[in-house]
Write an enzyme that holds these catalytic residues in place. Structure first.
Site, PDB file in Angstrom:
ATOM      1  N   MET A  51       1.066  -1.075  -0.571  1.00 33.50           N
ATOM      2  CA  MET A  51      -0.328   0.111  -0.093  1.00 33.50           C
ATOM      3  C   MET A  51       0.833   1.227  -0.194  1.00 33.50           C
ATOM      4  SD  MET A  51      -3.226  -0.831   1.303  1.00 33.50           S
ATOM      5  CE  MET A  51      -2.472  -0.731   3.822  1.00 33.50           C
ATOM      6  N   GLY A  57      11.233  -3.094   5.311  1.00 39.86           N
ATOM      7  CA  GLY A  57       9.980  -3.910   5.908  1.00 39.86           C
ATOM      8  C   GLY A  57      10.013  -4.445   3.847  1.00 39.86           C
ATOM      9  N   HIS A  58      10.050  -3.779   3.338  1.00 41.85           N
ATOM     10  CA  HIS A  58       9.020  -4.018   1.737  1.00 41.85           C
ATOM     11  C   HIS A  58      10.675  -3.953   0.714  1.00 41.85           C
ATOM     12  CE1 HIS A  58       5.868  -1.214   2.235  1.00 41.85           C
ATOM     13  NE2 HIS A  58       5.063  -2.403   2.799  1.00 41.85           N
ATOM     14  N   ASP A 171       2.172  -9.255   9.300  1.00 42.19           N
ATOM     15  CA  ASP A 171       0.811  -9.670   9.290  1.00 42.19           C
ATOM     16  C   ASP A 171       0.441 -10.782   8.475  1.00 42.19           C
ATOM     17  OD1 ASP A 171      -0.093  -6.756   8.912  1.00 42.19           O
ATOM     18  OD2 ASP A 171       1.353  -6.741   7.286  1.00 42.19           O
ATOM     19  N   SER A 207       4.476   1.065   7.337  1.00 39.85           N
ATOM     20  CA  SER A 207       3.879   2.071   7.344  1.00 39.85           C
ATOM     21  C   SER A 207       4.000   2.896   8.515  1.00 39.85           C
ATOM     22  CB  SER A 207       3.455   2.348   5.915  1.00 39.85           C
ATOM     23  OG  SER A 207       3.969   1.188   4.960  1.00 39.85           O
ATOM     24  N   ARG A 208       2.404   2.101   9.357  1.00 39.76           N
ATOM     25  CA  ARG A 208       1.819   3.367  10.225  1.00 39.76           C
ATOM     26  C   ARG A 208       3.452   4.326  10.785  1.00 39.76           C
ATOM     27  NH1 ARG A 208      -1.667  -0.558   9.437  1.00 39.76           N
ATOM     28  NH2 ARG A 208      -4.057   0.737   8.607  1.00 39.76           N
TER      29      ARG A 208
HETATM   30  O1  PAF Z   1      -0.531  -5.794   3.715  1.00 39.34           O
HETATM   31  C1  PAF Z   1      -0.358  -4.854   3.031  1.00 39.34           C
HETATM   32  O2  PAF Z   1       0.503  -4.064   2.380  1.00 39.34           O
HETATM   33  C2  PAF Z   1      -1.640  -5.132   2.622  1.00 39.34           C
HETATM   34  O3  PAF Z   1      -2.924  -5.684   3.003  1.00 39.34           O
HETATM   35  C3  PAF Z   1      -1.648  -5.417   0.911  1.00 39.34           C
HETATM   36  C4  PAF Z   1      -1.319  -6.896   1.026  1.00 39.34           C
HETATM   37  C5  PAF Z   1      -1.252  -5.012  -0.325  1.00 39.34           C
HETATM   38  C6  PAF Z   1      -3.735  -5.613   0.249  1.00 39.34           C
HETATM   39  O4  PAF Z   1      -4.314  -4.575   0.225  1.00 39.34           O
END
Ligand code: PAF
Length: 300
Positions: A51, A57-58, A171, A207-208
């Site tokens: 998102m 992390g990404h 998550d 991100s938060r």
């Molecule tokens: O984990 C996230 O960033 C979101 O839940 C995802 C998997 C991109 C779906 O919008």
């Protein structure tokens, strides 16, 4: 330095740092035709759905994904259907320019940055049912959240048709839901979990985190401390005792826990007695000011 020297120096600096570039697509039809060439050449495709508001992390998700397929696609889409609070959606950090740089220097080949209309040209009336997973923890505190996640992930899989898709273990419950989605709809994609990346004080990257004030940021690692406490005490102390100590630790640091619980990692059913439990995971969600943070840790 003479002109030849300048030319050589410039050449050397380009050789050291090649200019980074990523193809950005907003439209489904455009990214599908770009991917068609790759697929016709039998290239494998990895997808990292995000998102945006990308962080290290990404980057680590993209690093693992980069090494596992020929073509790396990342999507950047703040999905409205998975937010159950309008404020959370509106305040979700967005920074496409910074994202673009991170995508490019993470070796991403294509970025998909669609509009809401492009993802949802018409309402999705599919029934998504994840049973018990939807009634606990994130499912209980964020009604409808997992249906929204399922909707967008399924749509992204249909558009990109990846061979592999990568999701962060922060998550934890989301990964379980996505694996169930893939089984239920027989989607031809392999799901890969990537371990949570943490800041030096243990706070899970999210991100938060950028929405925390400096004072909140200093207290936010109480989440990791509570998880570590649980790991130290399990399985010699009871799950209930660990739970109450963890909640106390969070509250002492000014966090408002929504839940802190210990569960079987394969079902997410709560563990009330460690006897006979082969593995256990602690899961937590807590609010700090206006920011809601989640995390988890495998205890044994
Ligand atoms: O984990 C996230 O960033 C979101 O839940 C995802 C998997 C991109 C779906 O919008």
């Amino acid at each position: 330095m003479d002109i030849q020297g300048i030319t050589l120096a410039l050449f050397a600096s380009f050789a050291r740092k090649p200019p980074v570039y990523v193809d950005i697509f907003n439209r489904v039809s455009d990214i599908r035709s770009a991917l068609l060439h790759a697929k016709q050449a039998n290239k494998t495709v990895a997808l990292v759905p995000t998102m945006g508001a990308l962080h290290d992390g990404h980057r680590s998700l993209m690093q693992v994904a980069r090494d596992s397929a020929d073509v790396l696609v990342a999507s950047v889409f703040v999905n409205p259907t998975q937010f159950n609070e309008a404020d959370d959606f509106n305040n979700y950090p967005r920074d496409i320019e910074a994202d673009r740089t991170i995508l490019a220097d993470s070796g991403c080949d294509m970025a998909f940055t669609p509009t809401v209309e492009e993802i949802y040209p018409e309402p999705d009336h599919t029934t998504y049912d994840f049973g018990e997973l939807e009634t606990r923890y994130e499912g209980a505190f964020r009604p409808g959240h997992f249906k929204g996640v399922a909707m967008v992930v399924r749509r992204l899989f249909n558009i990109i048709e990846p061979d592999f898709a990568f999701f962060g273990e922060k998550d934890f419950q989301q990964v379980m839901v996505i694996r169930q989605l893939v089984r239920q709809f027989k989607l031809p994609v392999e799901i890969v979990n990537v371990p949570t990346l943490r800041e030096s004080d243990g706070l899970a990257m999210s991100s938060r985190n950028v929405r925390l004030s400096a004072a909140e940021r200093n207290r936010a690692n109480a989440i990791y401390k509570a998880l570590q406490l649980a790991r130290q005490l399990a399985p010699s102390e009871s799950p209930e005792h660990i739970r109450s100590l963890a909640v106390e630790l969070l509250e002492q640091n000014g966090l408002q826990p929504e839940y802190f619980d210990i569960a079987y990692p394969d079902t997410l059913r709560p563990i009330r007695d460690f006897n006979g439990a082969p593995h256990a995971v602690a899961l937590v969600a807590a609010r700090l000011g206006n920011v809601r943070l989640i995390d988890n840790l495998q205890l044994f």
